[in-house]
Design an enzyme around this catalytic site. Structure first.
Site, mmCIF file in Angstrom:
data_model
loop_
_atom_site.group_PDB
_atom_site.id
_atom_site.type_symbol
_atom_site.label_atom_id
_atom_site.label_comp_id
_atom_site.label_asym_id
_atom_site.label_seq_id
_atom_site.Cartn_x
_atom_site.Cartn_y
_atom_site.Cartn_z
ATOM 1 N N GLY A 103 0.747 -1.558 -0.071
ATOM 2 C CA GLY A 103 0.087 0.454 -0.362
ATOM 3 C C GLY A 103 0.364 1.240 0.316
ATOM 4 N N CYS A 104 0.143 2.082 0.138
ATOM 5 C CA CYS A 104 1.470 3.516 -0.482
ATOM 6 C C CYS A 104 1.826 4.139 1.305
ATOM 7 C CB CYS A 104 0.189 4.400 -0.976
ATOM 8 S SG CYS A 104 -1.481 4.747 0.072
ATOM 9 N N TYR A 105 0.522 3.915 1.974
ATOM 10 C CA TYR A 105 1.095 4.238 3.299
ATOM 11 C C TYR A 105 2.205 3.503 3.719
ATOM 12 C CZ TYR A 105 -2.418 7.127 4.434
ATOM 13 O OH TYR A 105 -3.777 8.751 4.092
ATOM 14 N N SER A 118 5.428 4.319 1.966
ATOM 15 C CA SER A 118 6.426 5.514 2.628
ATOM 16 C C SER A 118 6.989 5.289 3.933
ATOM 17 C CB SER A 118 5.369 6.715 2.639
ATOM 18 O OG SER A 118 4.827 6.259 3.865
#
Length: 378
Positions: free
Chosen positions: A187-189, A192
């Site tokens: 996922g994107c979170y 990061s």
């Protein structure tokens, strides 16, 4: 007979011959280049082509030297041209939108799925062995199907393929990508968060029991149906916390950090939607251990990620923002000191639609098929 004229004529004939020969050689080189590109190119189908992530994926694949888009699939807008959904897609000759059931799998090497959770696992069941699945949903991120049901609210209907999949942040998975038929993109979170944290946990530089993550994302992260998901929130003029203590991405962050640390890790994680279209900024509050100062951790991360083209470590204590990575596949990281000696702050920024989704998917494809890792991405 005029000897001078004869010599000139012969010279002109020679130059004309050489000119024609050079032109033929040039044309031949172009043809050979095209044949070589076609010879080892990948035939690709994308499912979920008209969503935010799907459109970004098409833009990247359109400029990829080895990618040939054969099918663009969606449940709606069948028969329409993809250019109608994003004017920035400039490549000509792309196929019209069709349904997945129309795919001739014998023509395909790779299927990218950018679909709602639960859909990729259905497709995975029917895929021939020669087709590699690169999934951008949550369907193969969690290794425990019971956890999948807990966090996603639906049963996992393709349990037998979970162990044939790899959870792949490229920077940590390069050596293994080619071995798996299913590549699950994080996922994107979590992307990061894990790029700065995994090296620190591997080196035992931080206390894994006290990891606090405050993440902010543009509203594209919620998909094109964002208005229905946040009916009572003015997403264009306000900042809103959501999924507090229950966001699905917590599960994969916990899973991967626990795997690396060999201890059970449960992070504190709160995401927020902010009134911009794209980008993620994660602020991570950490407690150091073994006398590791903020500057030591900065130097360590800089050295660790030296060979990772898409990871940039900012100057120590530097403020950074999403504008630095917008429309790119980069993850920028800043390590900052705190007024308490054993506490540090790490800021990590990515474009949620590229490094947090489509860009990372293509980066994984490049490595899995032994192409240059940056192909199509710079």
């Amino acid at each position: 007979m005029n000897v001078k004229n004869t010599v000139v004529e012969k010279q002109e004939e020679a130059f004309s011959f050489l000119k024609d020969k050079l032109l033929l050689q040039y044309i031949l080189r172009i043809i050979i280049d095209i044949i070589l590109k076609m010879k080892d190119s990948l035939n690709i189908a994308t499912a979920g082509a008209t969503g935010y992530v799907g459109l970004e994926l098409i833009k990247i694949l359109s400029r990829h030297d080895k990618a040939k888009i054969i099918y663009l699939c969606a449940n709606k807008s069948v028969g329409k041209k993809i250019y109608n959904f994003d004017k920035k897609i400039v490549k000509k000759g792309l196929p019209k939108i069709s349904r997945i059931k129309k795919i001739d799998w014998n023509r395909i090497n790779i299927l990218f799925t950018a679909l709602p959770n639960g859909e990729a696992q259905k497709i995975a069941k029917i895929l021939p062995q020669h087709v590699r699945l690169i999934d951008l949903s949550g369907d193969f991120r969690l290794k425990d199907p019971n956890l999948y049901k807990k966090w996603y609210g639906i049963n996992h209907n393709c349990k037998r393929l979970i162990n044939k999949s790899i959870y792949a942040i490229t920077e940590f998975s390069r050596k293994h990508l080619s071995k798996y038929s299913i590549i699950s993109c994080p996922g994107c979170y979590p992307t990061s968060v894990q790029i700065p944290l995994i090296p620190l946990i591997q080196k035992k530089m931080i206390n894994v029991k006290n990891i606090i993550i405050d993440s902010k994302s543009g509203y594209s992260g919620a998909g094109q149906n964002v208005k229905n998901k946040f009916k009572f929130t003015n997403i264009y003029d306000s900042v809103s916390a959501y999924g507090v203590g229950s966001h699905k991405h917590m599960a994969e962050i916990d899973q991967e950090l626990s795997r690396i640390s060999k201890k059970k890790v449960k992070v504190f994680f709160t995401p927020h939607l902010i009134p911009m279209f794209r980008g993620i900024l994660s602020t991570i509050y950490l407690e150091t251990c073994n006398n590791n100062s903020a500057i030591k951790i900065h130097n360590f991360l800089k050295n660790y990620h030296r060979q990772n083209f898409f990871v940039k470590i900012a100057k120590f204590n530097a403020p950074i923002g999403t504008g630095e990575v917008m429309n790119t596949n980069y993850c920028n990281i800043s390590v900052c000191r705190n007024r308490k000696d054993n506490k540090i702050i790490i800021i990590s920024v990515i474009d949620n639609l590229i490094k947090g989704a489509s860009g990372q998917a293509v980066q994984n494809m490049n490595v899995a098929f032994k192409y240059k890792e940056t192909m199509g991405l710079i």
